[in-house]
Design an enzyme around this catalytic site. Sequence first.
Site, mmCIF file in Angstrom:
data_model
loop_
_atom_site.group_PDB
_atom_site.id
_atom_site.type_symbol
_atom_site.label_atom_id
_atom_site.label_comp_id
_atom_site.label_asym_id
_atom_site.label_seq_id
_atom_site.Cartn_x
_atom_site.Cartn_y
_atom_site.Cartn_z
ATOM 1 N N LYS A 274 1.769 -12.915 50.858
ATOM 2 C CA LYS A 274 3.169 -12.896 51.274
ATOM 3 C C LYS A 274 4.091 -12.324 50.198
ATOM 4 O O LYS A 274 5.077 -11.667 50.508
ATOM 5 C CB LYS A 274 3.617 -14.308 51.668
ATOM 6 C CG LYS A 274 2.969 -14.803 52.951
ATOM 7 C CD LYS A 274 3.516 -16.157 53.372
ATOM 8 C CE LYS A 274 2.892 -16.599 54.691
ATOM 9 N NZ LYS A 274 3.422 -17.906 55.144
ATOM 10 N N LYS B 108 -3.403 -9.738 64.052
ATOM 11 C CA LYS B 108 -3.055 -10.908 64.849
ATOM 12 C C LYS B 108 -1.783 -10.667 65.649
ATOM 13 O O LYS B 108 -0.868 -9.975 65.199
ATOM 14 C CB LYS B 108 -2.847 -12.132 63.931
ATOM 15 C CG LYS B 108 -4.123 -12.781 63.448
ATOM 16 C CD LYS B 108 -3.836 -13.992 62.582
ATOM 17 C CE LYS B 108 -3.251 -15.134 63.400
ATOM 18 N NZ LYS B 108 -3.111 -16.375 62.588
ATOM 19 N N LYS C 213 4.990 -12.699 65.998
ATOM 20 C CA LYS C 213 6.389 -12.575 66.413
ATOM 21 C C LYS C 213 7.167 -11.638 65.499
ATOM 22 O O LYS C 213 8.297 -11.269 65.812
ATOM 23 C CB LYS C 213 7.047 -13.952 66.458
ATOM 24 C CG LYS C 213 6.915 -14.792 65.208
ATOM 25 C CD LYS C 213 7.297 -16.241 65.503
ATOM 26 C CE LYS C 213 6.921 -17.178 64.384
ATOM 27 N NZ LYS C 213 7.011 -18.589 64.782
#
Length: 331
Positions: free
Chosen positions: A110, A194, A197
């Site tokens: 991240k 994956k 959103k």
Amino acid sequence: MRVVSGIQPTGDLHLGNLLGAILRWVRMQDEAECLFFLADLHALTVDIDPAQLRSSIREMAAALIASGIDPAKSTLFRQSDIPAHAELTWILQGTARMGWLNRMTQWKDKAGKNREGASVGLFTYPVLQAADILLYRATHVPVGEDQKQHIELTRDIALKFNTDFDVDLFVPPEPFIGGGTAARVMSLRDGTSKMSKTDPSEMSRIQLTDSDESIGQKIRKAKTDPEPLPDNAKALDGRPEARNLVGIYAAVTGDSVEQVLGRYAGQGFGQFKPALADSVIALIAPIRQRLEELRGDPDELDRILAAGAKRAAELGAPTLAKAKSAVGLKA
């Protein structure tokens, strides 16, 4: 057995969330005592619009209830309504070690190359996650492959704290394998990524709020390959989009991949996609209807979350008090 798990209230739930976690949570309710929380403190570790976060709290609560989380069976609450989460995190940061956190692969992923510019919260995120679990003396935590390392860290923190302060307070949790299997749902535009959103393409995911027509269109336009479906799962190797669509069909219907292939072997996606669309619509339509009903009653959502927070606070208070006593913050 006590199970704890949370989900960040950022953006709408999609089919990947539903098949990958939420329906598994629904099944867990009949297997263990469950606490499910909206992880709004975790949402603060990256840049976020405050107004969006506020509106997403109720939206996520409504989506979970519409999907089958039953407040009469499970404790559903907002993380930030329980100050003990933040208090215990600070205490546990005295136990956690920099080396442990530096090894967290999610931190590396991240933060990327801009680690100096990442928030401290993103780095210490796993300690808050440990506090979420240890506060309630959870015995089991449902996790995917990408979260197993965090459960190991939680166990390390629990064991070190107990040893350092000569107490038998924290329960080292185990990964929970109940609730049936969880599907790993990939993007409809890229079978190697994956469903997310955060993907800029709306066509990559199916939202729980999508109309029947929109669901049908997204599946119709989902990326595939020109080959017909094989008669065995091994033959899907090297065909990520085909594997993804077959996996979605299996997860939605409760069939195995082999059963699905046995039914559609030799057929092309022109025949398979309409059947897949019908199955997904049959799953999502009643959830969407219930979600719309819940959106129209915000007071009821607030009542459910308040009742859940009261119950969670009662469960967590003794643990926090003992942790404070152990480190000398109170008698």
